[in-house]
Design an enzyme around this catalytic site. Sequence first.
Site: not given
Length: 498
Positions: A266-267
């Site tokens: 994820s980010k």
Amino acid sequence: MICTQHELRSGPTSGAVRVRYPPSPTGAQHIGNVRTAILNWLFAKKMGGRFIVRLEDTDRDPSRYRADVIPDILSNLRYLGIEPDEDWEKGGPAGPYIQSERLYLYQNAARELIESGKAYRCYCTPERIAALRAEQQQRGEPTGYDRHCRYLSDSELEKLKAQPFVVRLAVPLEGQTLYHDEVHGDISVENSALDDQVLLKSNGWPTYHLANVVDDHSMGITHVIRGEDWLPSTPKHVLLYQAFGWETPKWTHAPLILGTDHKKLSKRHGDTEFAEYIRKGYLPEALMNFLALLGWSSGEDRELYSVEELIDRFSLEGITPHPAIFDANKLIWMNGEYIRKSSPETIIELSIPYLRKSGLIKTEEDVELAKRVIPLVTDRMKTLDEVVSLTDFFFGDMPKYDPKAVEKWLNSSDSKTILAKILPRLKGIAEEPFTVHLIEAAVRGGIDEMGIPSPQVIHPLRVALTGRMVGPGLFETMAAMGKAKVLSRLKAIIAKEH
Ligand code: GLU
């Protein structure tokens, strides 16, 4: 022109590898999508086969469909040096390569399955399906279609004829579906655990499963190489191939990509959108090398591979079953390695757009200045976008001054006196050539004359000219800056009241 299935299917049996990358335009391409494209392309190159890119755009739910991401799909691949053999721009023998332009093929295929008794029309309303699901959930049972319409009598069907329907696959009620995956080995799934999946929706559009299988078959795909998240869909696809009586492609599911903490990417772990890496100035060679190693290994103890080496060593056996770990720091390191392997001309050419975009380059003179200064900072660049912060002080009349550097080296009258002593010596050098050697001789002459330790001259000079305490070698910096700018900056600082 549509090739007949027979024509394209004759490819695989004759040994020609055909692989595909079929993105859905539901969001910008992420690292995982591009990794899959790379594995397919490497395999095609290695086998002398063809790499096909097809747009799977049948999910038109407005909350998911994103027409704006489509143009980037092929341009992102091209950035990496991947030129598909067949795609929706260049066409090819199995086109069209956009699923929304192939609806008739899926509709014909669904009809064929209904006629052979392998699929059926289901007239259940969405309300009935929702109620069924709610009941199943309440009873704690697995949710799924209860096959109500599979057993409708001819007279019941006759009555429903004018009603909207979906087409469902009549999954065998007993037995197992068996298939072999190149990474995961032999897999068997109980048919009783599989739902009578929807193949065609009531609006006549196919589901992913039908369109994907019909296209892989009609495009003559010999090997499906995709992410492990598609492994649970594979038995459904195998059943579809069996229903049509078609030979299945060879299956390979590449591992999921996780962050360094072994959690879903994820980010938090860095950018997951591929184009962000292009924007930040990661080199194609570095991205290709890094992404190819996410789930594939040559078995050698090394990290850097040219694209030719990747192709040379690529094999499906090298795809690993365990998750791939995305380490953004490794990519940064690798990019730095590739920057230093590139020729100065290449780095200049690739860096100039970043300087233009940031507004530092405004004139042709600025371009010439950029060509002189980029090689001075290449050693310290890990990504191309860093060229801006590493060279910004060269551009414009005066640099931005770091208050700490000014406080330490420019604020005393001593430092101005020192600079005033150096100035005429620099003035004495010809405009052309204003070389490192001549500059050094002039500055050292001043140091000797003043009889003070050289840092007491070098530091104020550096801060006066660049606004900061660190940077490339001072004499190289001055030579690249040019005589006119060196003198005007020095004069301005000497004249400045503090
Ligand atoms: N359209 C699917 C995707 O977006 C393709 C999956 C497959 O390779 O079968 O990933």
